[in-house]
Design a protein around this motif. Sequence first.
Motif, PDB file in Angstrom:
ATOM      1  N   GLY A  55      37.144  27.585  60.514  1.00  6.69           N
ATOM      2  CA  GLY A  55      36.993  26.319  61.226  1.00  6.69           C
ATOM      3  C   GLY A  55      35.715  25.577  60.913  1.00  6.69           C
ATOM      4  N   VAL A  56      34.883  26.129  60.017  1.00  4.86           N
ATOM      5  CA  VAL A  56      33.607  25.468  59.720  1.00  4.86           C
ATOM      6  C   VAL A  56      33.823  24.160  58.973  1.00  4.86           C
ATOM      7  CG1 VAL A  56      33.232  26.655  57.523  1.00  4.86           C
ATOM      8  CG2 VAL A  56      31.273  25.917  58.883  1.00  4.86           C
ATOM      9  N   ILE A  57      34.910  24.048  58.201  1.00  6.50           N
ATOM     10  CA  ILE A  57      35.191  22.797  57.492  1.00  6.50           C
ATOM     11  C   ILE A  57      35.540  21.693  58.484  1.00  6.50           C
ATOM     12  CG2 ILE A  57      36.783  21.665  55.904  1.00  6.50           C
ATOM     13  CD1 ILE A  57      36.866  24.132  54.249  1.00  6.50           C
ATOM     14  N   GLU A  58      36.398  21.994  59.441  1.00  4.98           N
ATOM     15  CA  GLU A  58      36.726  21.011  60.481  1.00  4.98           C
ATOM     16  C   GLU A  58      35.479  20.606  61.250  1.00  4.98           C
ATOM     17  OE1 GLU A  58      39.450  20.657  64.563  1.00  4.98           O
ATOM     18  OE2 GLU A  58      39.659  22.382  63.207  1.00  4.98           O
ATOM     19  N   LEU A  59      34.607  21.561  61.539  1.00  2.00           N
ATOM     20  CA  LEU A  59      33.371  21.267  62.254  1.00  2.00           C
ATOM     21  C   LEU A  59      32.511  20.285  61.470  1.00  2.00           C
ATOM     22  CD1 LEU A  59      31.305  21.856  64.540  1.00  2.00           C
ATOM     23  CD2 LEU A  59      30.499  23.760  63.137  1.00  2.00           C
ATOM     24  N   LEU A 157      45.760   9.582  61.674  1.00  2.00           N
ATOM     25  CA  LEU A 157      44.608  10.233  61.051  1.00  2.00           C
ATOM     26  C   LEU A 157      44.456  11.670  61.535  1.00  2.00           C
ATOM     27  CD1 LEU A 157      41.910   7.393  61.077  1.00  2.00           C
ATOM     28  CD2 LEU A 157      43.090   8.360  59.097  1.00  2.00           C
ATOM     29  N   ASN A 158      44.714  11.916  62.802  1.00  2.00           N
ATOM     30  CA  ASN A 158      44.626  13.288  63.311  1.00  2.00           C
ATOM     31  C   ASN A 158      45.645  14.197  62.638  1.00  2.00           C
ATOM     32  OD1 ASN A 158      42.492  12.947  65.104  1.00  2.00           O
ATOM     33  ND2 ASN A 158      43.824  12.251  66.754  1.00  2.00           N
ATOM     34  N   ARG A 159      46.845  13.688  62.408  1.00  2.00           N
ATOM     35  CA  ARG A 159      47.860  14.493  61.714  1.00  2.00           C
ATOM     36  C   ARG A 159      47.484  14.726  60.258  1.00  2.00           C
ATOM     37  NH1 ARG A 159      53.638  11.895  63.890  1.00  2.00           N
ATOM     38  NH2 ARG A 159      53.520  12.797  66.007  1.00  2.00           N
ATOM     39  N   ALA A 160      46.944  13.698  59.615  1.00  2.00           N
ATOM     40  CA  ALA A 160      46.563  13.846  58.211  1.00  2.00           C
ATOM     41  C   ALA A 160      45.438  14.864  58.054  1.00  2.00           C
ATOM     42  CB  ALA A 160      46.141  12.491  57.646  1.00  2.00           C
ATOM     43  N   GLU A 166      44.723  22.732  57.950  1.00  2.00           N
ATOM     44  CA  GLU A 166      45.650  23.861  57.904  1.00  2.00           C
ATOM     45  C   GLU A 166      45.648  24.518  56.530  1.00  2.00           C
ATOM     46  OE1 GLU A 166      48.061  26.522  59.770  1.00  2.00           O
ATOM     47  OE2 GLU A 166      47.030  24.788  60.648  1.00  2.00           O
ATOM     48  N   LEU A 167      45.389  23.748  55.479  1.00  2.00           N
ATOM     49  CA  LEU A 167      45.333  24.317  54.130  1.00  2.00           C
ATOM     50  C   LEU A 167      44.131  25.233  53.941  1.00  2.00           C
ATOM     51  CD1 LEU A 167      46.288  21.175  51.993  1.00  2.00           C
ATOM     52  CD2 LEU A 167      47.756  23.098  52.613  1.00  2.00           C
ATOM     53  N   THR A 168      43.103  25.057  54.746  1.00  2.00           N
ATOM     54  CA  THR A 168      41.889  25.855  54.598  1.00  2.00           C
ATOM     55  C   THR A 168      41.806  26.988  55.610  1.00  2.00           C
ATOM     56  OG1 THR A 168      40.635  24.384  56.083  1.00  2.00           O
ATOM     57  CG2 THR A 168      40.684  23.816  53.736  1.00  2.00           C
ATOM     58  N   ARG A 169      42.879  27.236  56.361  1.00  2.00           N
ATOM     59  CA  ARG A 169      42.858  28.263  57.403  1.00  2.00           C
ATOM     60  C   ARG A 169      43.192  29.656  56.870  1.00  2.00           C
ATOM     61  NH1 ARG A 169      40.121  26.580  61.865  1.00  2.00           N
ATOM     62  NH2 ARG A 169      40.866  24.552  62.581  1.00  2.00           N
TER      63      ARG A 169
END
Length: 324
Positions: A55-59, A157-160, A166-169
């Motif tokens: 989750g660090v990428i999303e952060l 944008l939230n879905r994109a 999800e690809l980085t999980r």
Amino acid sequence: TTEIYTLSLHDALPILQMLGRQVDLNHLISQRMMTYLRKNVDHVVSRYEGSDLTGVIELEVELDNIRMVHRMLSDHLCLSPWENILRDVNESVSLVSYHARILAHTTLELNQDFFPNWNYNTHTNRFIRSPVTFLDEVKRPKRVPGNQAMGHGTLALNRAYGAYYELTRKFVGVPHFLSLVRVVSMQSLPVLLEDVSNTTRLSVENVLAPYVAELMQGMPPSQKLPIHDYGTKGGHGFFQLKLQDIVEYPELESEVLQKFREYGNSVVFLLQVDHAQMQIEAQSFVSAVPFLGVRSDSFAISADDVVREDRKSTRLNSSHRRNL
């Protein structure tokens, strides 16, 4: 008579006279925007505290979005500096602990989940979660549900971005280590690396070393190799019989090999963080070159220099062959 004023975004907000009092719109709107920004940062950090290291990428992406919003609002409102807002919400200035929320959760995830339960693939240069684990499931705080307003603004944008996250999980690779170095910051990175080094050293000294010493005592006294006539299958059976007691050691996989995996993962993690740090520093240096007065032609190599170095290398090789 009522006067209507039309203000553009570049105009300063006026101080209104209302019922004999002065109302500073700039100050009031700035206070409310500061509250929203703090809530947004807290929302993003809380979501990271409920996820694993992926989750660090999303952060990083969502913190960058909030930073951009803060920068654009600062042109029209009196807001506190972004660094102060982030340090306050991240509890970097707390008197109780010197560990910020992001740093503390990262350290916890590394020691309780990442090192024990992930495997490194040298071909893809990535970590993937192991299908076999010997530890209990890590208990994390309940992940804060997504908020459209505190995310990327719109449902599309939230879905994109959600599809991208999800690809980085399912792996931890170079993008995660780059985001980790940038989010933790160069100032707090030594604290993280020191904690990982100390934890690994204590694990080797207090857990791995006694097990290895115990296994060495169970080694057979004779270490002679089998004769050539045994072949591959016979040689394998020869060692299998000799090492039967070690193979049947009850804690070989769950403790000994597990600690070796944790030790190897920690070493690779330190190496990947070092590579990510060097890459970020190289990018910063390239961006700062014009301001440092460094000219690009100072790094250029002329054709004469190449020919001169080639001749020098040829002479050295010839001299080396004559000495042989």
